[in-house]
Design an enzyme around this catalytic site. Structure first.
Site: not given
Ligand code: NDP
Ligand code: OXD
Length: 310
Positions: A225, A273
Site C-alpha cells: 500500500r 495497482h
Molecule cells: P495478511 O494479513 O495475510 O498479512 C499481513 C502481514 O503483515 C502479516 O504477516 C502481519 O504480521 C504483517 N504485519 C501487519 N502489521 C505489522 C506490523 N505493524 N509490523 C510488522 N508486520 C506487520 O495480508 P496479505 O498477505 O493477504 O496482504 C498484504 C497486503 O497486500 C494487503 O493488506 C494489501 O494492502 C496488499 N495487497 C495488494 C494488492 C495489489 O494488487 N497491489 C493485492 C492484494 C493485497 P502477523 O503475521 O504477525 O499478523
Molecule cells: C487488494 C488489492 O487489497 O487489490 O485486494 O489491492
C-alpha cells in the site's frame, strides 16, 4: 430461507461478479436474492469493495457480516458504523498473481534486464549477474501473500528474510518480528518487498532512517500500500543512490497524479495497482463458502481484527 445479499461496489464490478457469485452461492446450496439495491433492513450479508456507494452501515440492522472482495481493508476497517464481522479476501488468483508480479520484478532487478533492453549500443559488455543465492531478499509482511512470495523466491534460490508483527517460524526463510526485528530484516534487504497492510503501525515504515538501514544500492518493490513509504524519503534516497530503483504498484493517491515525481524519475517504475487482481470466479467461491459457513454456525474464515486493522 432466502438470503438477501447486497453487492456494494463500483457498478462495473456488478457486471463482473453477478454470474460468478450467483453460481458459487448456488453451488454452496444457498437460496439467495442477490442485488445492488436491497432495502437495508432486509440485508443478511454485504459483499463489499472500495469506491462503491456504501459508507454508512447503520441501516443494515439485520446484516451478519461484510465480506470484502479486497485483501486490503484499510478503507473500511475503521468505519465507525461497521459493528458486524468483516472478512478480507484470501483467494488463489490474488496469491498467484502477486507471486508472479513479485518474482517477475525481482528477476528484472536481479538480472539487470534493463541494461540489455535499453543498452543495445554495440558495446559487448559481458558482465554476468550474481546468482540468486548471492542476492538477499527481505519481505516486510509474512502473511498470505508474503509467505507465498517467499516460497517462490526461495525455490529460485534467493535467501529470503521475512518480517512480521508476531514471531513466526517458516521453513526455508529467516524470520524477524516486531519493531526490534526491523533493522536486522532491512540490513539484508538487497531487494525489499513491501507486503504489509496499511495500518497506523505500518505507515511510513520505509522512511529516511529505515531506508538508511538497507544496503546501499538496494531495490524497493511496493505492491502493499502507498502509505507504507515516506515518498519524500524514497525520492531523496533514489537521488543519492541509496536506493537503486523502486518498483511501485500502489500509491497514497490512485490513480497516481500525472504530475507526481514518480512518473518522471528514471529509477522508478510505476505499475497501476495491478500486482494482483481479485479474480471474480475464485473470489466468488471464497465469499459463498464463508456465507455458507456463517449460516451453518461455523466461524467465518479470514476475519479482520478491527483492533489490529488487518
Ligand atoms: P495478511 O494479513 O495475510 O498479512 C499481513 C502481514 O503483515 C502479516 O504477516 C502481519 O504480521 C504483517 N504485519 C501487519 N502489521 C505489522 C506490523 N505493524 N509490523 C510488522 N508486520 C506487520 O495480508 P496479505 O498477505 O493477504 O496482504 C498484504 C497486503 O497486500 C494487503 O493488506 C494489501 O494492502 C496488499 N495487497 C495488494 C494488492 C495489489 O494488487 N497491489 C493485492 C492484494 C493485497 P502477523 O503475521 O504477525 O499478523
Ligand atoms: C487488494 C488489492 O487489497 O487489490 O485486494 O489491492
Amino acid at each position: 430461507m432466502t438470503l438477501n445479499i447486497l453487492f456494494a461496489a463500483r457498478p462495473e464490478r456488478w457486471q463482473q461478479y453477478r454470474a460468478p457469485l450467483e453460481s458459487a452461492l448456488a453451488a454452496e446450496g444457498l437460496d439467495v436474492n442477490l442485488g445492488t439495491d436491497l432495502p437495508p433492513e432486509t440485508v443478511d450479508y454485504i459483499v463489499y469493495a472500495p469506491n462503491g456507494p456504501l459508507r454508512d452501515f447503520t441501516p443494515y440492522t439485520r446484516a451478519r457480516a461484510v465480506l470484502s472482495l479486497w485483501a486490503g481493508v484499510e478503507t473500511i476497517v475503521g468505519n465507525p458504523t461497521l459493528k458486524i464481522p468483516l472478512t478480507r479476501m484470501v483467494d488463489h488468483g490474488l496469491t498467484q498473481g502477486m507471486t508472479e508480479w513479485v518474482v517477475g520484478h525481482s528477476l528484472r532487478h536481479h538480472l539487470g534486464i534493463d541494461s540489455h533492453i535499453h543498452g543495445q549500443n554495440g558495446t559487448w559488455n559481458p558482465i554476468s549477474p550474481p546468482l540468486a543465492e548471492d542476492r538477499r531478499i527481505t519481505i516486510l509482511g509474512l502473511g498470505t501473500l508474503g509467505q507465498a512470495c517467499a516460497a517462490a523466491l526461495t525455490r529460485i534460490g534467493f535467501p529470503v528474510t521475512g518480517w512480521s508483527r508476531t514471531p513466526k517460524i517458516v521453513e526455508g526463510i529467516t524470520c524477524r518480528a516486531g519493531p526490534e526485528g526491523l533493522r536486522a530484516a532491512l540490513a539484508t534487504a538487497d531487494i525489499c518487498i513491501l507486503l504489509l497492510p496499511d495500518t497506523p503501525a505500518t505507515e511510513n515504515i520505509l522512511n529516511t532512517e529505515t531506508i538508511g538501514w538497507m544496503p546501499r544500492g538496494a531495490f524497493v518493490m511496493n505492491p502493499g500500500r502507498g502509505p507504507l513509504i515516506d515518498d519524500t524519503a524514497l525520492l531523496s534516497a533514489l537521488d543519492t543512490g541509496q536506493i537503486a530503483h523502486a518498483t511501485l504498484d500502489v500509491f497514497r493517491i490512485e490513480p497516481l497524479p500525472a504530475d507526481h515525481p514518480y512518473w518522471a524519475h528514471p529509477n522508478v517504475t510505476v505499475t497501476p495497482h495491478i500486482a494482483a487482481e481479485t479474480r471474480a470466479d475464485t473470489a466468488a467461491q471464497v465469499v459463498a463458502e464463508n456465507i455458507r459457513r456463517s449460516e451453518a454456525g461455523q466461524p467465518l474464515r479470514y476475519l479482520v481484527d478491527p483492533e489490529r486493522g488487518y
